[in-house]
Design a protein around this motif. Sequence first.
Motif, PDB file in Angstrom:
ATOM      1  N   LYS A 184       0.853  -1.042  -0.138  1.00  0.00           N
ATOM      2  CA  LYS A 184      -0.088  -0.185  -0.015  1.00  0.00           C
ATOM      3  C   LYS A 184       0.788   1.312  -0.394  1.00  0.00           C
ATOM      4  N   THR A 185      -0.212   2.744  -0.447  1.00  0.00           N
ATOM      5  CA  THR A 185       1.054   4.007  -0.167  1.00  0.00           C
ATOM      6  C   THR A 185      -0.064   4.582   0.579  1.00  0.00           C
ATOM      7  N   GLU A 186      -0.321   4.262   1.580  1.00  0.00           N
ATOM      8  CA  GLU A 186      -1.170   5.238   2.357  1.00  0.00           C
ATOM      9  C   GLU A 186      -0.633   6.942   2.773  1.00  0.00           C
ATOM     10  N   ALA A 187      -1.250   7.508   2.576  1.00  0.00           N
ATOM     11  CA  ALA A 187       0.033   9.134   3.070  1.00  0.00           C
ATOM     12  C   ALA A 187      -1.461   9.602   3.451  1.00  0.00           C
ATOM     13  N   ARG A 188      -1.460  10.917   4.188  1.00  0.00           N
ATOM     14  CA  ARG A 188      -2.506  11.344   5.118  1.00  0.00           C
ATOM     15  C   ARG A 188      -3.540  11.691   4.030  1.00  0.00           C
ATOM     16  N   ASN A 189      -4.568  11.861   4.012  1.00  0.00           N
ATOM     17  CA  ASN A 189      -5.454  12.733   3.042  1.00  0.00           C
ATOM     18  C   ASN A 189      -5.478  13.844   3.697  1.00  0.00           C
ATOM     19  N   THR A 190      -5.549  14.820   2.413  1.00  0.00           N
ATOM     20  CA  THR A 190      -5.463  16.485   2.559  1.00  0.00           C
ATOM     21  C   THR A 190      -6.494  16.902   1.978  1.00  0.00           C
ATOM     22  N   GLU A 191      -7.339  16.138   1.590  1.00  0.00           N
ATOM     23  CA  GLU A 191      -8.478  16.240   1.098  1.00  0.00           C
ATOM     24  C   GLU A 191      -9.413  15.570   1.414  1.00  0.00           C
TER      25      GLU A 191
END
Length: 175
Positions: free
Chosen positions: A29-36
Amino acid sequence: MLLKVVFIGPMGSGKSTAIQTISEIEPVKTEARNTERFKVDKPTTTVGMDYGEINLGEHGKVALYGVPGQQRFDFMWPIITKGAMGAIMLLDCSQENCWKDFKYFVDEFTKFVDPSSFIVALNRATDSDVDHCNQLLMDEGLTMPVFCSDPRNEQDLTVLLHVLISNAELRFLLD
Ligand SMILES: Nc1nc2c(ncn2[C@@H]2O[C@H](COP(=O)(O)OP(=O)(O)O)[C@@H](O)[C@H]2O)c(=O)[nH]1
Ligand SMILES: [Mg+2]
């Protein structure tokens, strides 16, 4: 034999969840903090891709790829979908603007993936959502199988994969 299947659809449509549900390996996975979060309220989102696998023993494996849903990553879409046997287009019908997104994703991804290899999987759908989806596809001059499925449900996803593979075999025979 390596069969490539791609999961496409807007952010929050359930692509990462679907791959997590059916992959036999721990998905990459390539999850990052959701800025939207104003768009889809979830803490993290895919910023590269998701990857999972189903083992077919001596027949090889099915490689499962998930694209990032945000438009700013659209440069990755043709790269990730290259060589795919088919695409599963996910949509969460409870999301605002979901039909606008649906049309956008159909228009964009049919540029890279053969439209006859698409399957549509609607989550949180009512009967009228299914009708609406079929009407939209008809307006676009497209025919695609439309299913209601929950990305957390393994059986739902197995059905989608079987249909996708059967469709690919049919296209191969008719070619
Ligand atoms: N029907 C149903 N769907 C859910 C539930 N929880 C999560 N989901 C689906 O999973 C989505 C979030 O998944 P994620 O895999 O991060 O979406 P991605 O951005 O497409 O990778 C939600 O927007 C829903 O569509 C639930 O309780 N019920
Ligand atoms: Mg994701």
